[in-house]
Enzyme design. Structure first.
Site, PDB file in Angstrom:
ATOM      1  N   CYS A   4      30.598  37.925  37.781  1.00 56.69           N
ATOM      2  CA  CYS A   4      31.822  38.696  37.569  1.00 56.69           C
ATOM      3  C   CYS A   4      33.030  37.758  37.448  1.00 56.69           C
ATOM      4  O   CYS A   4      33.302  36.967  38.353  1.00 56.69           O
ATOM      5  CB  CYS A   4      32.025  39.671  38.716  1.00 56.69           C
ATOM      6  SG  CYS A   4      33.605  40.541  38.653  1.00 56.69           S
ATOM      7  N   CYS A   7      35.495  38.271  40.345  1.00 54.12           N
ATOM      8  CA  CYS A   7      34.975  37.723  41.608  1.00 54.12           C
ATOM      9  C   CYS A   7      35.142  36.209  41.632  1.00 54.12           C
ATOM     10  O   CYS A   7      35.511  35.631  42.656  1.00 54.12           O
ATOM     11  CB  CYS A   7      33.515  38.117  41.811  1.00 54.12           C
ATOM     12  SG  CYS A   7      33.274  39.870  42.220  1.00 54.12           S
ATOM     13  N   ASP A  30      48.108  38.721  33.491  1.00 51.77           N
ATOM     14  CA  ASP A  30      47.065  38.989  32.505  1.00 51.77           C
ATOM     15  C   ASP A  30      47.140  37.927  31.412  1.00 51.77           C
ATOM     16  O   ASP A  30      48.238  37.576  30.963  1.00 51.77           O
ATOM     17  CB  ASP A  30      47.254  40.390  31.907  1.00 51.77           C
ATOM     18  CG  ASP A  30      46.040  40.855  31.128  1.00 51.77           C
ATOM     19  OD1 ASP A  30      45.695  40.208  30.117  1.00 51.77           O
ATOM     20  OD2 ASP A  30      45.456  41.866  31.516  1.00 51.77           O
ATOM     21  N   HIS A  46      33.970  44.050  45.110  1.00 49.76           N
ATOM     22  CA  HIS A  46      33.475  44.344  43.764  1.00 49.76           C
ATOM     23  C   HIS A  46      32.914  45.760  43.667  1.00 49.76           C
ATOM     24  O   HIS A  46      32.015  46.129  44.413  1.00 49.76           O
ATOM     25  CB  HIS A  46      32.393  43.344  43.370  1.00 49.76           C
ATOM     26  CG  HIS A  46      31.863  43.586  41.992  1.00 49.76           C
ATOM     27  ND1 HIS A  46      32.370  42.950  40.892  1.00 49.76           N
ATOM     28  CD2 HIS A  46      30.892  44.411  41.545  1.00 49.76           C
ATOM     29  CE1 HIS A  46      31.731  43.365  39.821  1.00 49.76           C
ATOM     30  NE2 HIS A  46      30.826  44.249  40.201  1.00 49.76           N
ATOM     31  N   GLY A  92      37.963  51.457  27.445  1.00 50.42           N
ATOM     32  CA  GLY A  92      38.366  50.086  27.155  1.00 50.42           C
ATOM     33  C   GLY A  92      38.183  49.125  28.306  1.00 50.42           C
ATOM     34  O   GLY A  92      38.731  48.020  28.282  1.00 50.42           O
ATOM     35  N   THR A  94      36.820  46.199  30.032  1.00 46.85           N
ATOM     36  CA  THR A  94      36.091  45.034  29.533  1.00 46.85           C
ATOM     37  C   THR A  94      35.578  44.133  30.649  1.00 46.85           C
ATOM     38  O   THR A  94      34.658  43.355  30.429  1.00 46.85           O
ATOM     39  CB  THR A  94      36.967  44.198  28.574  1.00 46.85           C
ATOM     40  OG1 THR A  94      38.158  43.806  29.247  1.00 46.85           O
ATOM     41  CG2 THR A  94      37.313  44.989  27.319  1.00 46.85           C
ATOM     42  N   HIS A  99      40.061  47.224  38.476  1.00 39.12           N
ATOM     43  CA  HIS A  99      41.350  46.537  38.576  1.00 39.12           C
ATOM     44  C   HIS A  99      42.438  47.451  38.041  1.00 39.12           C
ATOM     45  O   HIS A  99      42.169  48.377  37.277  1.00 39.12           O
ATOM     46  CB  HIS A  99      41.327  45.196  37.833  1.00 39.12           C
ATOM     47  CG  HIS A  99      40.927  45.299  36.393  1.00 39.12           C
ATOM     48  ND1 HIS A  99      39.618  45.512  36.001  1.00 39.12           N
ATOM     49  CD2 HIS A  99      41.646  45.220  35.255  1.00 39.12           C
ATOM     50  CE1 HIS A  99      39.559  45.553  34.680  1.00 39.12           C
ATOM     51  NE2 HIS A  99      40.774  45.390  34.195  1.00 39.12           N
ATOM     52  N   HIS A 101      45.972  47.617  35.991  1.00 39.58           N
ATOM     53  CA  HIS A 101      46.939  46.955  35.117  1.00 39.58           C
ATOM     54  C   HIS A 101      48.333  47.396  35.556  1.00 39.58           C
ATOM     55  O   HIS A 101      48.575  48.588  35.749  1.00 39.58           O
ATOM     56  CB  HIS A 101      46.725  47.363  33.655  1.00 39.58           C
ATOM     57  CG  HIS A 101      45.444  46.886  33.084  1.00 39.58           C
ATOM     58  ND1 HIS A 101      45.359  45.734  32.324  1.00 39.58           N
ATOM     59  CD2 HIS A 101      44.188  47.399  33.153  1.00 39.58           C
ATOM     60  CE1 HIS A 101      44.104  45.568  31.945  1.00 39.58           C
ATOM     61  NE2 HIS A 101      43.373  46.561  32.437  1.00 39.58           N
TER      62      HIS A 101
END
Length: 113
Positions: A4, A7, A30, A46, A92, A94, A99, A101
């Site tokens: 990951c 991670c 980002d 996770h 979307g 990915t 997480h 945004h």
């Protein structure tokens, strides 16, 4: 999870621009921004989807949401911000580690797909 991306970032194995860290999450810039200011708040546990989280992970996520507004100055959120959590391929997502945004620094309209 061993493969990951997030991670590995949390463990310090992959460099990032870290804006904040505590026992529950890390906030990074980002690398492919979609707004003037674009950060990712990444829980340190996770799990891929909200539907996958345990009770302990839900408390960690709650703490993340309580902390984000306290980072107003550091993340330049004073004039407003948008929080987005993509869930699954069609949305979307990915990187399959949940997480948040955090987008700010400009006026944002609504643009449905």
């Amino acid at each position: 999870m061993e493969n990951c991306l997030f991670c590995k970032i949390i463990k310090g194995e992959i460099p990032c621009t870290k804006m904040y860290e505590d026992k529950n999450m890390i906030v990074i810039k980002d690398i492919d921004p979609k707004a003037k200011n674009h950060f990712l708040a990444i829980p340190k546990s996770h799990f891929k989807l909200l539907a996958d989280m345990t009770e302990e992970q839900s408390e960690m996520l709650r703490q993340c949401f309580l902390t984000i507004p306290k980072l107003q100055k550091e993340l330049q959120l004073e004039n407003g911000y948008r929080l987005v959590i993509n869930q699954g391929d069609d949305a979307g997502q990915t990187v399959f580690h949940l997480h948040i945004h955090i987008l700010s620094g400009q006026k944002m309209g609504w643009t449905p797909a």
